[in-house]
Design a protein around this motif. Sequence first.
Motif, PDB file in Angstrom:
ATOM      1  N   GLU A   1      20.329   5.273 -17.916  1.00  0.00           N
ATOM      2  CA  GLU A   1      19.040   5.983 -17.930  1.00  0.00           C
ATOM      3  C   GLU A   1      18.728   6.616 -16.572  1.00  0.00           C
ATOM      4  O   GLU A   1      18.074   7.654 -16.495  1.00  0.00           O
ATOM      5  N   HIS A   2      19.188   5.992 -15.495  1.00  0.00           N
ATOM      6  CA  HIS A   2      18.832   6.444 -14.155  1.00  0.00           C
ATOM      7  C   HIS A   2      20.058   6.948 -13.397  1.00  0.00           C
ATOM      8  O   HIS A   2      21.142   6.378 -13.501  1.00  0.00           O
ATOM      9  N   SER A   3      19.846   7.995 -12.598  1.00  0.00           N
ATOM     10  CA  SER A   3      20.915   8.542 -11.771  1.00  0.00           C
ATOM     11  C   SER A   3      20.976   7.861 -10.410  1.00  0.00           C
ATOM     12  O   SER A   3      22.018   7.857  -9.751  1.00  0.00           O
ATOM     13  N   GLY A   4      19.829   7.315  -9.968  1.00  0.00           N
ATOM     14  CA  GLY A   4      19.757   6.737  -8.630  1.00  0.00           C
ATOM     15  C   GLY A   4      19.512   7.771  -7.558  1.00  0.00           C
ATOM     16  O   GLY A   4      19.473   7.435  -6.370  1.00  0.00           O
ATOM     17  N   ASN A   5      19.338   9.028  -7.938  1.00  0.00           N
ATOM     18  CA  ASN A   5      19.076  10.077  -6.954  1.00  0.00           C
ATOM     19  C   ASN A   5      17.796   9.760  -6.192  1.00  0.00           C
ATOM     20  O   ASN A   5      16.839   9.216  -6.748  1.00  0.00           O
ATOM     21  N   PHE A   6      17.780  10.108  -4.919  1.00  0.00           N
ATOM     22  CA  PHE A   6      16.629   9.754  -4.088  1.00  0.00           C
ATOM     23  C   PHE A   6      16.411  10.817  -3.028  1.00  0.00           C
ATOM     24  O   PHE A   6      17.293  11.625  -2.720  1.00  0.00           O
ATOM     25  N   LYS A   7      15.219  10.788  -2.452  1.00  0.00           N
ATOM     26  CA  LYS A   7      14.864  11.653  -1.329  1.00  0.00           C
ATOM     27  C   LYS A   7      14.222  10.791  -0.258  1.00  0.00           C
ATOM     28  O   LYS A   7      13.181  10.170  -0.483  1.00  0.00           O
ATOM     29  N   ILE A   8      14.834  10.744   0.900  1.00  0.00           N
ATOM     30  CA  ILE A   8      14.338   9.902   1.979  1.00  0.00           C
ATOM     31  C   ILE A   8      12.963  10.393   2.431  1.00  0.00           C
ATOM     32  O   ILE A   8      12.763  11.583   2.657  1.00  0.00           O
ATOM     33  N   THR A   9      12.028   9.482   2.555  1.00  0.00           N
ATOM     34  CA  THR A   9      10.678   9.822   2.994  1.00  0.00           C
ATOM     35  C   THR A   9      10.317   9.186   4.336  1.00  0.00           C
ATOM     36  O   THR A   9       9.529   9.761   5.092  1.00  0.00           O
ATOM     37  N   ARG A  10      10.897   8.027   4.642  1.00  0.00           N
ATOM     38  CA  ARG A  10      10.557   7.316   5.878  1.00  0.00           C
ATOM     39  C   ARG A  10      11.779   6.560   6.403  1.00  0.00           C
ATOM     40  O   ARG A  10      12.535   5.971   5.622  1.00  0.00           O
ATOM     41  N   LEU A  11      11.935   6.574   7.704  1.00  0.00           N
ATOM     42  CA  LEU A  11      12.957   5.781   8.371  1.00  0.00           C
ATOM     43  C   LEU A  11      12.292   5.030   9.515  1.00  0.00           C
ATOM     44  O   LEU A  11      11.465   5.594  10.234  1.00  0.00           O
ATOM     45  N   LYS A  12      12.676   3.796   9.679  1.00  0.00           N
ATOM     46  CA  LYS A  12      12.165   3.005  10.792  1.00  0.00           C
ATOM     47  C   LYS A  12      13.341   2.380  11.533  1.00  0.00           C
ATOM     48  O   LYS A  12      14.299   1.910  10.909  1.00  0.00           O
ATOM     49  N   ALA A  13      13.292   2.391  12.846  1.00  0.00           N
ATOM     50  CA  ALA A  13      14.323   1.755  13.663  1.00  0.00           C
ATOM     51  C   ALA A  13      13.656   0.993  14.801  1.00  0.00           C
ATOM     52  O   ALA A  13      12.632   1.430  15.340  1.00  0.00           O
ATOM     53  N   GLU A  14      14.241  -0.146  15.137  1.00  0.00           N
ATOM     54  CA  GLU A  14      13.707  -0.977  16.207  1.00  0.00           C
ATOM     55  C   GLU A  14      14.830  -1.846  16.766  1.00  0.00           C
ATOM     56  O   GLU A  14      15.849  -2.067  16.087  1.00  0.00           O
ATOM     57  N   PRO A  15      14.686  -2.344  17.992  1.00  0.00           N
ATOM     58  CA  PRO A  15      15.689  -3.250  18.534  1.00  0.00           C
ATOM     59  C   PRO A  15      15.856  -4.473  17.634  1.00  0.00           C
ATOM     60  O   PRO A  15      14.890  -4.969  17.044  1.00  0.00           O
ATOM     61  N   ALA A  16      17.088  -4.931  17.498  1.00  0.00           N
ATOM     62  CA  ALA A  16      17.353  -6.092  16.654  1.00  0.00           C
ATOM     63  C   ALA A  16      16.704  -7.335  17.234  1.00  0.00           C
ATOM     64  O   ALA A  16      16.651  -7.518  18.453  1.00  0.00           O
ATOM     65  N   GLU A  17      16.194  -8.187  16.355  1.00  0.00           N
ATOM     66  CA  GLU A  17      15.636  -9.456  16.798  1.00  0.00           C
ATOM     67  C   GLU A  17      16.782 -10.397  17.168  1.00  0.00           C
ATOM     68  O   GLU A  17      17.749 -10.542  16.426  1.00  0.00           O
TER      69      GLU A  17
ATOM     70  N   GLU B   1      13.633   8.795  -8.700  1.00  0.00           N
ATOM     71  CA  GLU B   1      13.380   9.728  -9.792  1.00  0.00           C
ATOM     72  C   GLU B   1      12.140   9.354 -10.590  1.00  0.00           C
ATOM     73  O   GLU B   1      11.685  10.146 -11.431  1.00  0.00           O
ATOM     74  N   ASP B   2      11.572   8.180 -10.314  1.00  0.00           N
ATOM     75  CA  ASP B   2      10.309   7.800 -10.943  1.00  0.00           C
ATOM     76  C   ASP B   2       9.109   8.357 -10.180  1.00  0.00           C
ATOM     77  O   ASP B   2       7.959   8.124 -10.568  1.00  0.00           O
ATOM     78  N   GLY B   3       9.362   9.076  -9.090  1.00  0.00           N
ATOM     79  CA  GLY B   3       8.284   9.681  -8.314  1.00  0.00           C
ATOM     80  C   GLY B   3       7.608   8.750  -7.345  1.00  0.00           C
ATOM     81  O   GLY B   3       6.624   9.133  -6.699  1.00  0.00           O
ATOM     82  N   GLU B   4       8.116   7.525  -7.194  1.00  0.00           N
ATOM     83  CA  GLU B   4       7.517   6.551  -6.290  1.00  0.00           C
ATOM     84  C   GLU B   4       8.453   6.243  -5.122  1.00  0.00           C
ATOM     85  O   GLU B   4       9.668   6.418  -5.225  1.00  0.00           O
ATOM     86  N   GLU B   5       7.866   5.778  -4.029  1.00  0.00           N
ATOM     87  CA  GLU B   5       8.645   5.378  -2.868  1.00  0.00           C
ATOM     88  C   GLU B   5       9.141   3.949  -3.034  1.00  0.00           C
ATOM     89  O   GLU B   5       8.418   3.083  -3.526  1.00  0.00           O
TER      90      GLU B   5
ATOM     91  N   ALA C   1       0.782  -1.237   0.000  1.00  0.00           N
ATOM     92  CA  ALA C   1       0.000   0.000   0.000  1.00  0.00           C
ATOM     93  C   ALA C   1       0.813   1.286   0.000  1.00  0.00           C
ATOM     94  O   ALA C   1       0.295   2.336  -0.359  1.00  0.00           O
ATOM     95  N   LEU C   2       2.064   1.205   0.360  1.00  0.00           N
ATOM     96  CA  LEU C   2       2.830   2.420   0.612  1.00  0.00           C
ATOM     97  C   LEU C   2       3.048   3.270  -0.613  1.00  0.00           C
ATOM     98  O   LEU C   2       3.136   4.488  -0.532  1.00  0.00           O
ATOM     99  N   PHE C   3       3.111   2.650  -1.769  1.00  0.00           N
ATOM    100  CA  PHE C   3       3.575   3.348  -2.948  1.00  0.00           C
ATOM    101  C   PHE C   3       2.456   3.937  -3.806  1.00  0.00           C
ATOM    102  O   PHE C   3       2.687   4.327  -4.949  1.00  0.00           O
ATOM    103  N   LEU C   4       1.252   4.012  -3.302  1.00  0.00           N
ATOM    104  CA  LEU C   4       0.151   4.584  -4.062  1.00  0.00           C
ATOM    105  C   LEU C   4       0.333   6.078  -4.250  1.00  0.00           C
ATOM    106  O   LEU C   4       0.731   6.793  -3.342  1.00  0.00           O
ATOM    107  N   THR C   5       0.047   6.564  -5.429  1.00  0.00           N
ATOM    108  CA  THR C   5       0.210   7.983  -5.732  1.00  0.00           C
ATOM    109  C   THR C   5      -0.647   8.846  -4.830  1.00  0.00           C
ATOM    110  O   THR C   5      -0.245   9.930  -4.394  1.00  0.00           O
ATOM    111  N   ALA C   6      -1.822   8.380  -4.504  1.00  0.00           N
ATOM    112  CA  ALA C   6      -2.722   9.165  -3.650  1.00  0.00           C
ATOM    113  C   ALA C   6      -2.114   9.407  -2.288  1.00  0.00           C
ATOM    114  O   ALA C   6      -2.368  10.436  -1.663  1.00  0.00           O
TER     115      ALA C   6
END
Length: 247
Positions: free
Chosen positions: A156-172, A221-225, A14-19
């Motif tokens: 074709e792609h630069s690989g440029n990105f913009k961080i949108t979410r980070l998650k951290a938790e204790p290691a299992e 750069e494709d506009g998706e997460e 669900a995360l990558f929906l344009t809406a």
Amino acid sequence: MFNTKKFTAVLLSALFLTALNSCDKAENMSSENAVSQTGVTDIITPDENSEEYDLGSYRISQNGIKLYYDESEIPTELMLTLEKYFTSFQNNDFELYKSCLASDYIERYNKYLIENYSSNDKEYSLKDSFELQCKNVRNLMIQQITGEFDVSDDTEHSGNFKITRLKAEPAELGEDETTEELTKKFFSFLDDVLDMDYYSYISEQADSLKYFTFFVIAEGEDGEEHRIISEMDIVFAEKNGKYYTFG
């Protein structure tokens, strides 16, 4: 907090929906979600009808990045340092990168790189290592966009990105496994290359060591997460309320 498997599964569906992107922007601009003196907003719980409801609650940093963590397990200052660390790769900012590293590590590892990886034509330093890491993270983004593992010939792609979410938790932990054992294992590479018991040295210098697992979600750069890093472990040393890492 939500568990790792659930977080990953929801991200893939669900995360990558344009809406959702337009919803994110509206939330970031909301005056009700103002960033406090801690550097993050209060906890935000998505509406039950939101596509990201199952991802769980989060805070938003002053950079607009959604941070998923439990403050009782991962201090906010540590989470913001993790954000700075990966923002340095995003922006190719060597000085920001160094600000996230332990000063002793910078000195020792830079010396190791110069002595062992320099050639007659060029000195290889920590900055060169950082630039390689920047390239590697961009390649991870290209892999996510193209679905191809080998991206060496991709022009074709630069690989440029913009961080949108980070998650951290204790290691299992596995059966009979301890966080201390995992932390020692994390430092084993540096023990070898620096020819010393670097784990013990850092343990004595630091107020505490934090070993945890993290995820990095970024817009390509494709506009998706895309989930460019998943279930990776890292160690930060705490000294006087500040956090520093080693790589």
